[in-house]
Design a protein around this motif. Structure first.
Motif, PDB file in Angstrom:
ATOM      1  N   MET A  45       4.743  39.939 -17.931  1.00 45.71           N
ATOM      2  CA  MET A  45       4.998  40.652 -17.414  1.00 45.71           C
ATOM      3  C   MET A  45       4.295  41.852 -16.883  1.00 45.71           C
ATOM      4  N   HIS A  46       4.381  42.393 -15.545  1.00 45.56           N
ATOM      5  CA  HIS A  46       3.713  44.405 -15.570  1.00 45.56           C
ATOM      6  C   HIS A  46       4.101  44.810 -14.270  1.00 45.56           C
ATOM      7  N   GLN A  47       5.139  46.170 -15.060  1.00 45.48           N
ATOM      8  CA  GLN A  47       5.439  46.472 -14.757  1.00 45.48           C
ATOM      9  C   GLN A  47       5.580  48.141 -13.536  1.00 45.48           C
ATOM     10  N   TYR A  48       6.060  48.638 -12.572  1.00 41.22           N
ATOM     11  CA  TYR A  48       6.109  49.205 -11.843  1.00 41.22           C
ATOM     12  C   TYR A  48       7.189  49.717 -11.699  1.00 41.22           C
ATOM     13  N   LEU A  49       6.295  51.810 -12.467  1.00 42.50           N
ATOM     14  CA  LEU A  49       7.493  52.814 -11.670  1.00 42.50           C
ATOM     15  C   LEU A  49       7.698  53.039 -10.580  1.00 42.50           C
ATOM     16  N   CYS A  50       8.294  53.331  -9.301  1.00 39.50           N
ATOM     17  CA  CYS A  50       8.736  53.847  -8.206  1.00 39.50           C
ATOM     18  C   CYS A  50       9.376  54.960  -8.448  1.00 39.50           C
ATOM     19  N   ILE A  51       8.799  55.502  -7.654  1.00 38.86           N
ATOM     20  CA  ILE A  51       8.815  57.582  -7.430  1.00 38.86           C
ATOM     21  C   ILE A  51       8.803  57.771  -6.200  1.00 38.86           C
TER      22      ILE A  51
END
Length: 348
Positions: free
Chosen positions: A149-155
Protein backbone atom coordinates in the motif's frame (compact mmCIF):
# COMPACT_ATOMS: atom_id res chain seq x y z
CA UNK A 1 4.03 17.36 31.76
CA UNK A 2 4.75 14.32 33.80
CA UNK A 3 7.72 13.55 36.02
CA UNK A 4 8.87 9.91 35.77
CA UNK A 5 10.23 8.51 39.01
CA UNK A 6 13.73 7.93 37.66
CA UNK A 7 14.21 11.64 37.05
CA UNK A 8 15.38 14.13 39.62
CA UNK A 9 12.60 16.46 40.86
CA UNK A 10 11.62 19.30 38.56
CA UNK A 11 12.26 22.90 39.54
CA UNK A 12 9.62 25.65 39.51
CA UNK A 13 10.54 29.28 38.91
CA UNK A 14 7.87 31.98 38.52
CA UNK A 15 5.26 29.36 37.80
CA UNK A 16 7.32 27.56 35.13
CA UNK A 17 8.14 23.91 35.74
CA UNK A 18 11.60 23.26 34.34
CA UNK A 19 12.81 19.88 33.15
CA UNK A 20 15.48 18.08 35.20
CA UNK A 21 19.05 18.40 33.99
CA UNK A 22 19.66 14.67 33.92
CA UNK A 23 17.31 13.23 31.33
CA UNK A 24 18.24 10.33 29.03
CA UNK A 25 19.81 11.51 25.78
CA UNK A 26 17.21 9.65 23.72
CA UNK A 27 14.42 11.71 25.23
CA UNK A 28 16.34 14.91 24.53
CA UNK A 29 16.68 13.84 20.89
CA UNK A 30 12.96 13.04 20.72
CA UNK A 31 12.11 16.51 22.02
CA UNK A 32 14.47 18.15 19.52
CA UNK A 33 12.90 16.22 16.62
CA UNK A 34 9.39 17.23 17.66
CA UNK A 35 10.50 20.85 18.15
CA UNK A 36 11.91 21.12 14.61
CA UNK A 37 8.65 19.70 13.22
CA UNK A 38 6.49 22.11 15.23
CA UNK A 39 8.73 25.03 14.25
CA UNK A 40 8.45 24.10 10.57
CA UNK A 41 4.69 23.69 10.88
CA UNK A 42 4.25 27.12 12.47
CA UNK A 43 6.97 29.24 10.89
CA UNK A 44 8.59 27.70 7.85
CA UNK A 45 5.87 28.70 5.37
CA UNK A 46 5.94 32.44 5.99
CA UNK A 47 9.62 32.24 6.95
CA UNK A 48 10.56 30.74 3.59
CA UNK A 49 8.53 33.44 1.82
CA UNK A 50 10.36 36.13 3.79
CA UNK A 51 13.76 34.63 2.87
CA UNK A 52 12.70 34.43 -0.79
CA UNK A 53 11.76 38.12 -0.86
CA UNK A 54 14.85 39.18 1.10
CA UNK A 55 17.23 37.40 -1.29
CA UNK A 56 15.70 39.27 -4.22
CA UNK A 57 17.25 42.47 -2.87
CA UNK A 58 20.71 41.08 -2.22
CA UNK A 59 23.63 40.04 -4.40
CA UNK A 60 22.17 36.53 -4.28
CA UNK A 61 19.06 37.59 -6.20
CA UNK A 62 19.80 34.90 -8.82
CA UNK A 63 18.90 32.17 -6.29
CA UNK A 64 15.21 33.14 -5.87
CA UNK A 65 14.97 33.95 -9.59
CA UNK A 66 16.26 30.49 -10.50
CA UNK A 67 13.93 28.94 -7.95
CA UNK A 68 11.01 30.94 -9.36
CA UNK A 69 11.57 29.32 -12.75
CA UNK A 70 11.53 25.91 -11.09
CA UNK A 71 8.45 26.87 -9.04
CA UNK A 72 6.50 27.79 -12.17
CA UNK A 73 7.60 24.60 -13.98
CA UNK A 74 6.81 22.41 -10.95
CA UNK A 75 3.65 24.25 -9.84
CA UNK A 76 1.20 21.38 -10.33
CA UNK A 77 3.30 18.59 -8.81
CA UNK A 78 1.46 18.91 -5.50
CA UNK A 79 -1.72 17.96 -7.40
CA UNK A 80 -0.06 15.05 -9.18
CA UNK A 81 0.91 12.83 -6.27
CA UNK A 82 3.62 15.07 -4.84
CA UNK A 83 7.26 14.04 -4.77
CA UNK A 84 8.05 11.69 -1.91
CA UNK A 85 11.75 11.09 -1.27
CA UNK A 86 12.39 7.69 0.28
CA UNK A 87 15.25 8.93 2.45
CA UNK A 88 12.94 11.56 3.93
CA UNK A 89 10.02 9.15 4.23
CA UNK A 90 12.23 6.72 6.20
CA UNK A 91 14.24 9.41 7.97
CA UNK A 92 15.23 8.27 11.52
CA UNK A 93 14.12 11.72 12.73
CA UNK A 94 10.49 10.63 12.31
CA UNK A 95 11.02 7.51 14.45
CA UNK A 96 12.24 9.73 17.28
CA UNK A 97 9.28 12.01 16.56
CA UNK A 98 6.77 9.17 16.93
CA UNK A 99 8.47 7.73 20.02
CA UNK A 100 8.24 11.10 21.79
CA UNK A 101 4.48 10.87 22.36
CA UNK A 102 4.46 7.86 21.54
CA UNK A 103 2.34 7.48 18.39
CA UNK A 104 1.10 3.99 17.54
CA UNK A 105 -0.77 2.69 14.51
CA UNK A 106 -3.46 0.06 15.14
CA UNK A 107 -4.71 -2.18 12.35
CA UNK A 108 -8.21 -3.69 12.50
CA UNK A 109 -8.54 -5.21 9.02
CA UNK A 110 -6.52 -6.35 6.03
CA UNK A 111 -6.42 -4.08 2.98
CA UNK A 112 -6.45 -5.22 -0.62
CA UNK A 113 -3.50 -3.72 -2.55
CA UNK A 114 -5.47 -4.10 -5.80
CA UNK A 115 -7.81 -1.35 -4.55
CA UNK A 116 -7.46 2.30 -3.64
CA UNK A 117 -8.88 3.63 -0.35
CA UNK A 118 -10.07 7.07 0.72
CA UNK A 119 -9.26 7.46 4.39
CA UNK A 120 -10.98 9.94 6.70
CA UNK A 121 -8.71 11.00 9.58
CA UNK A 122 -10.30 12.27 12.81
CA UNK A 123 -9.89 14.50 14.75
CA UNK A 124 -7.85 17.29 13.20
CA UNK A 125 -6.26 18.41 16.47
CA UNK A 126 -4.02 21.47 16.38
CA UNK A 127 -1.26 20.13 14.12
CA UNK A 128 -2.48 16.63 13.13
CA UNK A 129 0.67 15.01 14.53
CA UNK A 130 -0.81 11.52 14.30
CA UNK A 131 -1.75 11.95 10.65
CA UNK A 132 1.76 13.13 9.78
CA UNK A 133 3.64 10.39 11.66
CA UNK A 134 1.42 7.55 10.46
CA UNK A 135 0.62 8.55 6.90
CA UNK A 136 3.43 10.85 5.69
CA UNK A 137 6.31 8.82 7.14
CA UNK A 138 7.08 5.21 7.97
CA UNK A 139 7.79 6.03 11.61
CA UNK A 140 5.03 3.76 12.96
CA UNK A 141 5.58 0.92 10.51
CA UNK A 142 2.83 1.55 7.96
CA UNK A 143 4.77 -0.21 5.17
CA UNK A 144 5.24 -3.30 7.30
CA UNK A 145 1.65 -3.29 8.55
CA UNK A 146 0.09 -2.69 5.13
CA UNK A 147 2.56 -4.09 2.57
CA UNK A 148 2.13 -2.98 -1.05
CA UNK A 149 0.00 0.00 0.00
CA UNK A 150 1.22 3.54 -0.74
CA UNK A 151 0.06 6.33 1.55
CA UNK A 152 -0.66 9.92 0.57
CA UNK A 153 -1.44 12.55 3.20
CA UNK A 154 -3.53 15.26 1.53
CA UNK A 155 -3.29 18.71 3.10
CA UNK A 156 -4.36 22.27 2.28
CA UNK A 157 -3.31 23.31 -1.20
CA UNK A 158 -2.30 26.75 0.09
CA UNK A 159 0.61 25.27 2.01
CA UNK A 160 2.25 24.33 -1.30
CA UNK A 161 2.25 27.94 -2.46
CA UNK A 162 5.12 28.86 -0.13
CA UNK A 163 8.55 28.66 -1.83
CA UNK A 164 10.99 26.08 -0.44
CA UNK A 165 8.44 24.94 2.18
CA UNK A 166 6.53 23.10 -0.54
CA UNK A 167 9.61 20.97 -1.22
CA UNK A 168 9.81 20.01 2.44
CA UNK A 169 6.13 19.00 2.47
CA UNK A 170 6.25 16.96 -0.71
CA UNK A 171 9.46 15.19 0.29
CA UNK A 172 7.55 13.74 3.24
CA UNK A 173 4.79 12.33 1.06
CA UNK A 174 2.22 15.12 1.34
CA UNK A 175 0.14 16.33 -1.59
CA UNK A 176 -2.75 18.74 -2.12
CA UNK A 177 -6.27 17.93 -0.96
CA UNK A 178 -7.89 19.68 -3.92
CA UNK A 179 -10.46 17.98 -6.14
CA UNK A 180 -7.98 17.89 -9.04
CA UNK A 181 -5.35 16.25 -6.85
CA UNK A 182 -7.66 13.54 -5.50
CA UNK A 183 -9.05 12.77 -8.96
CA UNK A 184 -5.52 12.52 -10.35
CA UNK A 185 -4.54 9.99 -7.67
CA UNK A 186 -7.65 7.88 -8.21
CA UNK A 187 -7.41 7.94 -12.01
CA UNK A 188 -3.91 6.44 -12.15
CA UNK A 189 -3.60 2.80 -13.24
CA UNK A 190 -1.47 1.91 -10.24
CA UNK A 191 -3.64 0.77 -7.34
CA UNK A 192 -2.95 0.32 -3.64
CA UNK A 193 -3.26 3.99 -2.71
CA UNK A 194 -4.09 4.90 0.88
CA UNK A 195 -5.30 8.47 0.46
CA UNK A 196 -5.73 10.25 3.78
CA UNK A 197 -7.90 13.35 4.19
CA UNK A 198 -8.15 15.19 7.53
CA UNK A 199 -11.88 15.65 7.10
CA UNK A 200 -12.60 18.24 9.81
CA UNK A 201 -10.09 20.68 8.40
CA UNK A 202 -8.99 23.94 9.95
CA UNK A 203 -12.44 24.65 11.43
CA UNK A 204 -12.20 21.54 13.60
CA UNK A 205 -8.89 22.74 15.06
CA UNK A 206 -10.88 25.40 16.92
CA UNK A 207 -12.53 22.58 18.90
CA UNK A 208 -9.24 20.81 19.67
CA UNK A 209 -8.95 20.66 23.45
CA UNK A 210 -8.31 17.76 25.83
CA UNK A 211 -11.50 15.87 26.61
CA UNK A 212 -13.35 17.23 23.56
CA UNK A 213 -14.83 14.85 21.00
CA UNK A 214 -16.59 17.18 18.55
CA UNK A 215 -16.09 16.52 14.85
CA UNK A 216 -17.00 18.96 12.08
CA UNK A 217 -18.32 16.41 9.64
CA UNK A 218 -22.06 16.77 9.07
CA UNK A 219 -21.54 19.05 6.08
CA UNK A 220 -18.31 17.40 4.88
CA UNK A 221 -19.58 15.19 2.07
CA UNK A 222 -17.22 15.94 -0.81
CA UNK A 223 -15.02 12.95 -0.01
CA UNK A 224 -18.11 10.73 0.04
CA UNK A 225 -19.15 11.90 -3.42
CA UNK A 226 -15.61 11.37 -4.69
CA UNK A 227 -15.58 7.81 -3.32
CA UNK A 228 -18.85 7.04 -5.14
CA UNK A 229 -17.62 8.53 -8.41
CA UNK A 230 -14.60 6.23 -8.36
CA UNK A 231 -16.13 3.26 -6.54
CA UNK A 232 -13.39 3.64 -3.93
CA UNK A 233 -13.84 2.10 -0.44
CA UNK A 234 -13.84 4.45 2.54
CA UNK A 235 -11.93 3.89 5.77
CA UNK A 236 -12.66 5.80 9.00
CA UNK A 237 -9.63 6.47 11.22
CA UNK A 238 -9.74 7.86 14.76
CA UNK A 239 -6.64 9.04 16.62
CA UNK A 240 -7.18 8.76 20.35
CA UNK A 241 -5.11 11.48 22.04
CA UNK A 242 -4.77 13.86 19.08
CA UNK A 243 -6.69 16.57 20.95
CA UNK A 244 -4.56 16.19 24.09
CA UNK A 245 -1.31 17.58 22.71
CA UNK A 246 -1.97 21.28 23.32
CA UNK A 247 -4.09 23.62 25.40
CA UNK A 248 -5.83 26.47 23.64
CA UNK A 249 -7.79 29.52 24.67
CA UNK A 250 -11.38 28.36 24.52
CA UNK A 251 -13.81 30.26 22.32
CA UNK A 252 -16.91 28.70 23.87
CA UNK A 253 -17.41 31.63 26.26
CA UNK A 254 -15.82 34.20 23.96
CA UNK A 255 -18.20 34.58 21.06
CA UNK A 256 -16.14 37.42 19.59
CA UNK A 257 -13.10 35.12 19.42
CA UNK A 258 -15.03 32.31 17.76
CA UNK A 259 -16.53 34.76 15.25
CA UNK A 260 -13.06 36.05 14.38
CA UNK A 261 -11.60 32.55 14.09
CA UNK A 262 -14.40 31.35 11.81
CA UNK A 263 -14.16 34.40 9.53
CA UNK A 264 -10.37 34.19 9.37
CA UNK A 265 -10.50 30.47 8.57
CA UNK A 266 -13.08 31.03 5.83
CA UNK A 267 -11.00 33.62 3.98
CA UNK A 268 -7.42 32.56 4.73
CA UNK A 269 -7.77 28.79 4.92
CA UNK A 270 -6.27 28.01 8.33
CA UNK A 271 -7.57 28.67 11.82
CA UNK A 272 -5.86 31.25 14.09
CA UNK A 273 -6.04 29.15 17.25
CA UNK A 274 -4.38 30.56 20.37
CA UNK A 275 -2.65 27.59 21.93
CA UNK A 276 0.40 26.42 23.81
CA UNK A 277 2.21 23.25 24.65
CA UNK A 278 5.47 22.88 26.56
CA UNK A 279 8.95 24.15 25.88
CA UNK A 280 12.23 22.37 25.18
CA UNK A 281 13.47 22.82 28.75
CA UNK A 282 10.20 23.43 30.58
CA UNK A 283 6.92 21.59 30.95
CA UNK A 284 4.70 24.66 31.21
CA UNK A 285 4.73 26.77 28.05
CA UNK A 286 6.01 26.59 24.48
CA UNK A 287 5.24 25.26 20.99
CA UNK A 288 6.31 21.66 21.65
CA UNK A 289 3.34 19.26 22.05
CA UNK A 290 2.87 17.65 25.44
CA UNK A 291 4.08 14.06 25.78
CA UNK A 292 0.70 12.39 25.42
CA UNK A 293 0.13 9.06 23.67
CA UNK A 294 -1.64 8.99 20.31
CA UNK A 295 -3.25 5.72 19.26
CA UNK A 296 -4.40 5.82 15.65
CA UNK A 297 -6.97 3.14 14.91
CA UNK A 298 -7.53 2.29 11.25
CA UNK A 299 -11.10 1.05 10.85
CA UNK A 300 -12.54 -1.50 8.47
CA UNK A 301 -13.12 -0.57 4.81
CA UNK A 302 -16.62 0.47 3.74
CA UNK A 303 -17.35 -0.74 0.23
CA UNK A 304 -19.21 1.74 -1.96
CA UNK A 305 -20.78 1.32 -5.41
CA UNK A 306 -19.41 3.00 -8.51
CA UNK A 307 -21.83 5.78 -9.44
CA UNK A 308 -20.50 8.29 -11.94
CA UNK A 309 -23.08 10.94 -11.08
CA UNK A 310 -24.34 10.18 -7.55
CA UNK A 311 -27.51 11.91 -6.41
CA UNK A 312 -27.74 13.91 -3.21
CA UNK A 313 -29.70 11.06 -1.63
CA UNK A 314 -27.03 8.50 -2.54
CA UNK A 315 -24.30 10.69 -1.06
CA UNK A 316 -26.38 11.15 2.10
CA UNK A 317 -26.90 7.41 2.44
CA UNK A 318 -23.18 6.58 2.25
CA UNK A 319 -22.38 9.53 4.52
CA UNK A 320 -24.65 8.07 7.21
CA UNK A 321 -23.00 4.67 6.85
CA UNK A 322 -19.59 6.33 7.24
CA UNK A 323 -20.68 8.24 10.36
CA UNK A 324 -22.09 5.08 11.94
CA UNK A 325 -18.87 3.20 11.21
CA UNK A 326 -16.77 6.01 12.71
CA UNK A 327 -19.01 6.19 15.79
CA UNK A 328 -18.79 2.42 16.33
CA UNK A 329 -15.00 2.52 15.93
CA UNK A 330 -14.78 5.17 18.65
CA UNK A 331 -17.12 3.26 20.97
CA UNK A 332 -15.26 -0.01 20.51
CA UNK A 333 -11.81 1.38 21.35
CA UNK A 334 -12.42 4.34 23.66
CA UNK A 335 -12.23 2.28 26.88
CA UNK A 336 -8.89 0.79 25.86
CA UNK A 337 -7.40 4.26 25.48
CA UNK A 338 -8.62 5.81 28.70
CA UNK A 339 -11.80 7.58 27.60
CA UNK A 340 -14.71 7.49 30.01
CA UNK A 341 -17.71 5.38 29.07
CA UNK A 342 -19.93 8.47 29.27
CA UNK A 343 -18.02 10.25 26.49
CA UNK A 344 -19.27 9.90 22.93
CA UNK A 345 -18.48 11.44 19.56
CA UNK A 346 -20.46 14.57 18.71
CA UNK A 347 -21.01 15.25 15.02
CA UNK A 348 -21.54 18.88 14.02
Amino acid sequence: MGNPSYYRPTMKILGFEFAPVFIPLERRIQTACVFQWALCFLCMGFGSLAVFIYLLFTEYYFIPLAYLMWYIYDFNTCEQGGRRLLWQFNNPVWKYFADYFPIKLIKTAELDPSKNYIVGYHPHGIMSAGAFANFATNATGFNQMFPKMHQYLCILTGQFRFPFFREYLMSSGCCAVSKNSLNWLLNQKEKGKFITIVVGGAVEAIEANPGKFKLKIKKRKGFIKLALQHGTPLIPVYSFGENDLFLQLSSEKRQWLKWFQMKFTKFIGFSPVIFHGRGIFNYTFGIVPFRKPINTVVGKPIEVPLIENPSKEQVEEVHKIYLNSLYELFEEYKGKYGIDEMNHLIFE
